[in-house]
Motif scaffolding. Structure first.
Motif, PDB file in Angstrom:
ATOM      1  N   THR A   1      65.779   0.135 -26.731  1.00  0.00           N
ATOM      2  CA  THR A   1      66.446  -0.532 -27.848  1.00  0.00           C
ATOM      3  C   THR A   1      67.916  -0.154 -27.879  1.00  0.00           C
ATOM      4  OG1 THR A   1      64.418  -0.453 -29.171  1.00  0.00           O
ATOM      5  CG2 THR A   1      66.468  -0.923 -30.336  1.00  0.00           C
ATOM      6  N   VAL A   2      68.775  -1.165 -27.809  1.00  0.00           N
ATOM      7  CA  VAL A   2      70.222  -0.977 -27.931  1.00  0.00           C
ATOM      8  C   VAL A   2      70.631  -1.485 -29.302  1.00  0.00           C
ATOM      9  CG1 VAL A   2      72.488  -1.618 -27.042  1.00  0.00           C
ATOM     10  CG2 VAL A   2      70.590  -1.224 -25.445  1.00  0.00           C
ATOM     11  N   LEU A   3      71.164  -0.598 -30.128  1.00  0.00           N
ATOM     12  CA  LEU A   3      71.591  -0.956 -31.484  1.00  0.00           C
ATOM     13  C   LEU A   3      73.054  -1.386 -31.446  1.00  0.00           C
ATOM     14  CD1 LEU A   3      70.950  -1.014 -34.555  1.00  0.00           C
ATOM     15  CD2 LEU A   3      71.691   1.381 -34.640  1.00  0.00           C
ATOM     16  N   LEU A   4      73.333  -2.574 -31.935  1.00  0.00           N
ATOM     17  CA  LEU A   4      74.684  -3.140 -31.883  1.00  0.00           C
ATOM     18  C   LEU A   4      75.265  -3.302 -33.277  1.00  0.00           C
ATOM     19  CD1 LEU A   4      77.026  -4.631 -30.359  1.00  0.00           C
ATOM     20  CD2 LEU A   4      75.673  -6.735 -30.650  1.00  0.00           C
TER      21      LEU A   4
ATOM     22  N   THR B   1      73.498   3.457 -29.568  1.00  0.00           N
ATOM     23  CA  THR B   1      74.199   2.652 -30.569  1.00  0.00           C
ATOM     24  C   THR B   1      75.557   2.258 -30.009  1.00  0.00           C
ATOM     25  OG1 THR B   1      73.102   3.832 -32.368  1.00  0.00           O
ATOM     26  CG2 THR B   1      75.099   2.611 -32.924  1.00  0.00           C
ATOM     27  N   VAL B   2      75.894   0.969 -30.094  1.00  0.00           N
ATOM     28  CA  VAL B   2      77.142   0.455 -29.518  1.00  0.00           C
ATOM     29  C   VAL B   2      78.120   0.093 -30.628  1.00  0.00           C
ATOM     30  CG1 VAL B   2      78.181  -1.297 -28.029  1.00  0.00           C
ATOM     31  CG2 VAL B   2      75.892  -0.419 -27.498  1.00  0.00           C
ATOM     32  N   VAL B   3      79.284   0.762 -30.622  1.00  0.00           N
ATOM     33  CA  VAL B   3      80.361   0.482 -31.570  1.00  0.00           C
ATOM     34  C   VAL B   3      81.652   0.290 -30.766  1.00  0.00           C
ATOM     35  CG1 VAL B   3      79.263   1.750 -33.453  1.00  0.00           C
ATOM     36  CG2 VAL B   3      80.862   2.935 -31.930  1.00  0.00           C
TER      37      VAL B   3
ATOM     38  N   LEU C   1      84.166   4.162 -37.498  1.00  0.00           N
ATOM     39  CA  LEU C   1      82.764   4.275 -37.086  1.00  0.00           C
ATOM     40  C   LEU C   1      82.524   5.179 -35.884  1.00  0.00           C
ATOM     41  CD1 LEU C   1      81.205   0.731 -37.595  1.00  0.00           C
ATOM     42  CD2 LEU C   1      80.682   2.833 -38.829  1.00  0.00           C
ATOM     43  N   PRO C   2      83.320   5.121 -34.812  1.00  0.00           N
ATOM     44  CA  PRO C   2      83.010   5.953 -33.644  1.00  0.00           C
ATOM     45  C   PRO C   2      82.881   7.440 -33.957  1.00  0.00           C
ATOM     46  CG  PRO C   2      84.585   4.277 -33.029  1.00  0.00           C
ATOM     47  CD  PRO C   2      84.425   4.183 -34.524  1.00  0.00           C
ATOM     48  N   GLU C   3      83.887   8.018 -34.620  1.00  0.00           N
ATOM     49  CA  GLU C   3      83.803   9.449 -34.880  1.00  0.00           C
ATOM     50  C   GLU C   3      82.755   9.759 -35.955  1.00  0.00           C
ATOM     51  OE1 GLU C   3      87.367  11.199 -36.247  1.00  0.00           O
ATOM     52  OE2 GLU C   3      87.582   9.937 -38.016  1.00  0.00           O
ATOM     53  N   HIS C   4      82.616   8.873 -36.930  1.00  0.00           N
ATOM     54  CA  HIS C   4      81.626   9.127 -37.988  1.00  0.00           C
ATOM     55  C   HIS C   4      80.211   9.152 -37.412  1.00  0.00           C
ATOM     56  CE1 HIS C   4      79.833   8.973 -42.024  1.00  0.00           C
ATOM     57  NE2 HIS C   4      78.946   8.163 -41.479  1.00  0.00           N
ATOM     58  N   LEU C   5      79.866   8.154 -36.608  1.00  0.00           N
ATOM     59  CA  LEU C   5      78.521   8.084 -36.061  1.00  0.00           C
ATOM     60  C   LEU C   5      78.279   9.177 -35.026  1.00  0.00           C
ATOM     61  CD1 LEU C   5      77.995   4.238 -35.716  1.00  0.00           C
ATOM     62  CD2 LEU C   5      77.041   5.767 -37.445  1.00  0.00           C
TER      63      LEU C   5
ATOM     64  N   PRO D   1      72.802   9.030 -29.015  1.00  0.00           N
ATOM     65  CA  PRO D   1      74.067   8.755 -28.349  1.00  0.00           C
ATOM     66  C   PRO D   1      74.750   7.512 -28.894  1.00  0.00           C
ATOM     67  CG  PRO D   1      72.241   8.019 -26.986  1.00  0.00           C
ATOM     68  CD  PRO D   1      71.628   8.680 -28.177  1.00  0.00           C
ATOM     69  N   VAL D   2      76.069   7.530 -28.833  1.00  0.00           N
ATOM     70  CA  VAL D   2      76.881   6.413 -29.307  1.00  0.00           C
ATOM     71  C   VAL D   2      77.774   5.951 -28.162  1.00  0.00           C
ATOM     72  CG1 VAL D   2      78.659   5.669 -30.952  1.00  0.00           C
ATOM     73  CG2 VAL D   2      76.866   7.282 -31.671  1.00  0.00           C
ATOM     74  N   ALA D   3      77.739   4.657 -27.861  1.00  0.00           N
ATOM     75  CA  ALA D   3      78.635   4.075 -26.865  1.00  0.00           C
ATOM     76  C   ALA D   3      79.836   3.501 -27.588  1.00  0.00           C
ATOM     77  CB  ALA D   3      77.924   2.988 -26.060  1.00  0.00           C
TER      78      ALA D   3
END
Length: 271
Positions: free
Chosen positions: A5-8, A108-110, A126-130, A137-139
């Motif tokens: 699952t890729v969360l967008l 998760t993709v941001v 969003l990038p640093e918060h998530l 992991p966050v992309a």
């Protein structure tokens, strides 16, 4: 473990096209589905006072008007790519909504978004918060840079820290499907880092990753990572973030802050 699952993060900011394209690349390469979450309440805006409440209501109204067009774009894009996916609209605030969904997603993709439109500014935190708040992991996809159709080359920015270890383990399914993986260590006054990078390379190889090790003598890790990502032609940079406190990064500067501001390629980060 595989990526299923890729969360967008779905929003009408200038980074949406690029992060949608990257989510498709990742999903297609991993055999995953994409779950797009579109939130109506803006990030980081408290509903305090009548004037601010009126402003927030206007932003929510605009978000509702823009939702249909983005949903159509999402559905057309994934259908054309042969990828499955779902589109969910959430009434709540974007950071909270994504935090709740991260537990049930693999990546998760941001975006890294420039301070252009109001939507860009609302998405910028969003990038640093998530990366700090989430347990996955966050992309972070750079806006306006070419998006690869395949993650063929991955650069692992390594140092022996908990954060870097988390990032590598989360990224292992992607690294296993990449054509080439380079483990980059930067001396920064600590020669022992090179030995740790060599050991990581052996460990990755034992998992079927086509990995090699490169040790850089530069004194500044952020510069070394950016330069090597360009030289290697990295489609993805894997790294731990905020191995020292966020306050220290803000006051003293740091690798995380510099690379999140101007990513040389898509970053796959974990804390």
């Amino acid at each position: 473990m595989s990526i299923r699952t890729v969360l967008l993060h779905a929003a009408p900011d200038s980074g949406f096209n690029d992060r949608l394209a990257f989510a498709v690349t990742l999903a297609r390469q991993s055999g995953a589905a994409i779950k797009a979450v579109y939130t109506l309440y803006p990030a980081g805006v408290p509903r305090v006072g009548r004037a601010l409440s009126i402003y927030v209501n206007e932003l929510v109204h605009e978000a509702k008007e823009k939702e249909a067009g983005l949903k159509a774009q999402f559905e057309q894009t994934i259908a054309g790519a042969g990828v499955t996916g779902t589109w969910t609209v959430v009434e709540g605030e974007v950071a909270s909504a994504l935090r709740e969904e991260v537990t049930f997603a693999d990546v998760t993709v941001v975006s890294e978004t420039p301070y252009g439109t109001v939507d860009d500014q609302l998405a910028a935190t969003l990038p640093e918060h998530l990366a700090l708040a989430c347990n996955g992991p966050v992309a972070v996809v750079p806006t306006g840079k070419p998006v690869p159709t395949r993650i063929g080359r991955a650069l692992v920015a390594w140092k022996p820290s908990r954060e870097a270890g988390h990032a590598v383990r989360f990224a292992l399914p992607v690294l296993a499907t990449a054509d080439e993986v380079e483990v980059l260590t930067v001396e920064e006054g600590d020669p022992a880092t090179a030995a740790s990078g060599a050991r990581l390379t052996v460990w990755l190889t034992s998992h079927g990753v086509n990995a090699r090790h490169h040790h850089a003598k530069e004194s500044t890790a952020g510069v070394a990572i950016a330069n090597e990502a360009q030289k290697f032609g990295a489609d993805l940079v894997v790294m731990g973030v905020y191995s020292r406190s966020r306050l220290a990064e803000m006051v003293l500067g740091g690798v995380t802050a510099s690379l999140l501001t101007d990513p040389p390629a898509t970053l796959l980060v974990a804390h």
